[in-house]
Design a protein around this motif. Structure first.
Motif, PDB file in Angstrom:
ATOM      1  N   TYR A   4       5.044  -6.246  10.931  1.00  9.16           N
ATOM      2  CA  TYR A   4       3.724  -6.066  10.324  1.00  9.16           C
ATOM      3  C   TYR A   4       3.049  -7.414  10.152  1.00  9.16           C
ATOM      4  O   TYR A   4       3.664  -8.371   9.704  1.00  9.16           O
ATOM      5  CB  TYR A   4       3.858  -5.371   8.966  1.00  9.16           C
ATOM      6  CG  TYR A   4       4.434  -3.979   9.074  1.00  9.16           C
ATOM      7  CD1 TYR A   4       3.619  -2.869   9.175  1.00  9.16           C
ATOM      8  CD2 TYR A   4       5.813  -3.786   9.116  1.00  9.16           C
ATOM      9  CE1 TYR A   4       4.148  -1.591   9.302  1.00  9.16           C
ATOM     10  CE2 TYR A   4       6.354  -2.517   9.252  1.00  9.16           C
ATOM     11  CZ  TYR A   4       5.514  -1.424   9.335  1.00  9.16           C
ATOM     12  OH  TYR A   4       6.045  -0.167   9.476  1.00  9.16           O
ATOM     13  N   LYS A   5       1.762  -7.480  10.512  1.00  5.48           N
ATOM     14  CA  LYS A   5       1.005  -8.710  10.335  1.00  5.48           C
ATOM     15  C   LYS A   5       0.313  -8.677   8.986  1.00  5.48           C
ATOM     16  O   LYS A   5      -0.290  -7.682   8.595  1.00  5.48           O
ATOM     17  CB  LYS A   5      -0.013  -8.891  11.451  1.00  5.48           C
ATOM     18  CG  LYS A   5       0.647  -9.197  12.794  1.00  5.48           C
ATOM     19  CD  LYS A   5      -0.327  -9.724  13.798  1.00  5.48           C
ATOM     20  CE  LYS A   5      -0.755 -11.128  13.490  1.00  5.48           C
ATOM     21  NZ  LYS A   5       0.321 -12.118  13.612  1.00  5.48           N
ATOM     22  N   GLU A   6       0.401  -9.785   8.273  1.00  9.77           N
ATOM     23  CA  GLU A   6      -0.140  -9.859   6.923  1.00  9.77           C
ATOM     24  C   GLU A   6      -1.630  -9.570   6.898  1.00  9.77           C
ATOM     25  O   GLU A   6      -2.124  -8.875   6.006  1.00  9.77           O
ATOM     26  CB  GLU A   6       0.145 -11.240   6.325  1.00  9.77           C
ATOM     27  CG  GLU A   6      -0.256 -11.370   4.871  1.00  9.77           C
ATOM     28  CD  GLU A   6       0.273 -12.644   4.245  1.00  9.77           C
ATOM     29  OE1 GLU A   6      -0.446 -13.220   3.426  1.00  9.77           O
ATOM     30  OE2 GLU A   6       1.404 -13.049   4.580  1.00  9.77           O
ATOM     31  N   SER A   7      -2.356 -10.080   7.867  1.00  4.13           N
ATOM     32  CA  SER A   7      -3.801  -9.865   7.888  1.00  4.13           C
ATOM     33  C   SER A   7      -4.128  -8.376   8.010  1.00  4.13           C
ATOM     34  O   SER A   7      -5.086  -7.888   7.395  1.00  4.13           O
ATOM     35  CB  SER A   7      -4.437 -10.640   9.040  1.00  4.13           C
ATOM     36  OG  SER A   7      -3.852 -10.279  10.279  1.00  4.13           O
ATOM     37  N   LYS A  16      -0.595  -8.420  -2.090  1.00  4.40           N
ATOM     38  CA  LYS A  16       0.677  -9.137  -2.048  1.00  4.40           C
ATOM     39  C   LYS A  16       1.149  -9.429  -3.452  1.00  4.40           C
ATOM     40  O   LYS A  16       0.409  -9.918  -4.299  1.00  4.40           O
ATOM     41  CB  LYS A  16       0.531 -10.450  -1.268  1.00  4.40           C
ATOM     42  CG  LYS A  16       1.861 -11.107  -0.955  1.00  4.40           C
ATOM     43  CD  LYS A  16       1.688 -12.282   0.002  1.00  4.40           C
ATOM     44  CE  LYS A  16       3.043 -12.854   0.393  1.00  4.40           C
ATOM     45  NZ  LYS A  16       2.906 -13.973   1.353  1.00  4.40           N
ATOM     46  N   ASN A  17       2.425  -9.109  -3.716  1.00  3.60           N
ATOM     47  CA  ASN A  17       3.030  -9.338  -5.027  1.00  3.60           C
ATOM     48  C   ASN A  17       4.400  -9.972  -4.802  1.00  3.60           C
ATOM     49  O   ASN A  17       5.364  -9.277  -4.502  1.00  3.60           O
ATOM     50  CB  ASN A  17       3.156  -8.028  -5.801  1.00  3.60           C
ATOM     51  CG  ASN A  17       3.732  -8.231  -7.184  1.00  3.60           C
ATOM     52  OD1 ASN A  17       3.732  -9.339  -7.711  1.00  3.60           O
ATOM     53  ND2 ASN A  17       4.231  -7.161  -7.784  1.00  3.60           N
ATOM     54  N   ILE A  22       1.993  -4.179  -1.693  1.00  7.01           N
ATOM     55  CA  ILE A  22       1.894  -2.906  -2.400  1.00  7.01           C
ATOM     56  C   ILE A  22       0.534  -2.259  -2.130  1.00  7.01           C
ATOM     57  O   ILE A  22      -0.504  -2.927  -2.188  1.00  7.01           O
ATOM     58  CB  ILE A  22       2.087  -3.101  -3.920  1.00  7.01           C
ATOM     59  CG1 ILE A  22       3.484  -3.681  -4.201  1.00  7.01           C
ATOM     60  CG2 ILE A  22       1.902  -1.781  -4.660  1.00  7.01           C
ATOM     61  CD1 ILE A  22       3.722  -4.021  -5.658  1.00  7.01           C
ATOM     62  N   PHE A  23       0.575  -0.966  -1.847  1.00 12.32           N
ATOM     63  CA  PHE A  23      -0.650  -0.191  -1.615  1.00 12.32           C
ATOM     64  C   PHE A  23      -0.601   1.071  -2.468  1.00 12.32           C
ATOM     65  O   PHE A  23       0.420   1.752  -2.525  1.00 12.32           O
ATOM     66  CB  PHE A  23      -0.756   0.198  -0.137  1.00 12.32           C
ATOM     67  CG  PHE A  23      -1.924   1.093   0.166  1.00 12.32           C
ATOM     68  CD1 PHE A  23      -3.189   0.572   0.343  1.00 12.32           C
ATOM     69  CD2 PHE A  23      -1.735   2.461   0.277  1.00 12.32           C
ATOM     70  CE1 PHE A  23      -4.272   1.408   0.612  1.00 12.32           C
ATOM     71  CE2 PHE A  23      -2.802   3.308   0.558  1.00 12.32           C
ATOM     72  CZ  PHE A  23      -4.082   2.770   0.733  1.00 12.32           C
ATOM     73  N   ASP A  39       8.816  -4.341   1.781  1.00 10.11           N
ATOM     74  CA  ASP A  39       9.621  -5.428   1.229  1.00 10.11           C
ATOM     75  C   ASP A  39       9.765  -6.573   2.224  1.00 10.11           C
ATOM     76  O   ASP A  39       9.235  -6.526   3.342  1.00 10.11           O
ATOM     77  CB  ASP A  39      10.990  -4.914   0.766  1.00 10.11           C
ATOM     78  CG  ASP A  39      11.836  -4.354   1.903  1.00 10.11           C
ATOM     79  OD1 ASP A  39      11.626  -4.759   3.072  1.00 10.11           O
ATOM     80  OD2 ASP A  39      12.717  -3.522   1.647  1.00 10.11           O
ATOM     81  N   ARG A  40      10.500  -7.604   1.868  1.00 11.03           N
ATOM     82  CA  ARG A  40      10.599  -8.800   2.698  1.00 11.03           C
ATOM     83  C   ARG A  40      11.337  -8.540   3.993  1.00 11.03           C
ATOM     84  O   ARG A  40      11.194  -9.282   4.967  1.00 11.03           O
ATOM     85  CB  ARG A  40      11.273  -9.926   1.923  1.00 11.03           C
ATOM     86  CG  ARG A  40      12.705  -9.646   1.501  1.00 11.03           C
ATOM     87  CD  ARG A  40      13.231 -10.730   0.569  1.00 11.03           C
ATOM     88  NE  ARG A  40      13.119 -12.052   1.188  1.00 11.03           N
ATOM     89  CZ  ARG A  40      13.359 -13.182   0.551  1.00 11.03           C
ATOM     90  NH1 ARG A  40      13.691 -13.155  -0.732  1.00 11.03           N
ATOM     91  NH2 ARG A  40      13.284 -14.334   1.169  1.00 11.03           N
TER      92      ARG A  40
END
Length: 218
Positions: A4-7, A16-17, A22-23, A39-40
């Motif tokens: 998964y790409k962060e953008s 981001k936490n 989290i959505f 998760d990571r």
């Protein structure tokens, strides 16, 4: 395995936490809230909260639980998981292409990727430029599918390269090659990276783009 790409996650609505994304989605018809976590290790999990009591709802986890309400909840969870994967995940094929393109350009032209927008957009998008004249000759970008193709949802990963303006119309096929996203469509082309375009073809376009951007007054 999906990555998964962060953008893309941020665009989807994740927050981001620490090491998690989290959505939250409210299902008003069921008085429930779905909370998706990535998760990571990039595993997705979905928990359910009762919107009235704010306590975790777990009845749907029991194989014995039946009924229209429970089935509706399960369907909503499946839809959310599929939507996240379709909008935010990139395939192993794309990851391989992304890595191979960066390696090819770095090894052949000594040009590292410049992630120019990372601080603003949390993105791994970037450009490559010639050392001699500092001109861009390639760019790895992420765009909305509908923006590029005019239809569909989710993200597309593309490589922008420069081409001979007289050849663009004969190259564009609206499958692998599109008029350039975010750059001059008269002499730039977008190659879609997760639609099966061979690496050898992509490398040939990179070489031509590098050559064109080295020509005088170009």
């Amino acid at each position: 395995m999906k990555k998964y790409k962060e953008s893309s996650l941020i665009s989807f609505g994740f927050e981001k936490n620490n090491d998690e994304f989290i959505f939250k989605k409210s299902i008003e018809s069921l008085d429930l809230i779905l909370i998706a976590r990535l998760d990571r290790e990039e595993n997705i999990s979905v928990t359910v909260l009762d919107s009235l009591t704010n306590e975790e709802f777990r009845l749907h986890l029991s194989p014995k639980a039946k009924g229209e309400y429970i089935q509706s909840l399960r369907n909503e969870i499946y839809k959310l998981e599929d939507s996240i994967k379709n909008s935010c995940a990139i395939s192993d094929l794309f990851l391989l292409q992304w890595q191979k393109i960066i390696e090819y350009i770095n090894q052949k032209y000594g040009a590292p990727i410049e992630c120019m927008w990372k601080e603003r957009f949390n993105s791994d998008e970037g450009i490559f430029r010639r050392e001699d004249n500092k001109k861009w000759f390639a760019a790895l970008l992420i765009c909305n599918r509908k923006t590029l193709t005019g239809k569909g949802v989710g993200k597309m990963e593309v490589l922008n390269v420069k081409v001979d303006p007289e050849k663009i119309d004969s190259i564009v096929d609206k499958v692998h090659f599109f008029p350039s996203y975010h750059m001059n469509k008269k002499n730039w082309l977008s190659i879609v990276l997760n639609e099966g375009c061979p690496l050898e073809t992509i490398f040939a376009f990179i070489d031509e783009s590098y050559r064109l951007n080295g020509l005088a007054n170009n």
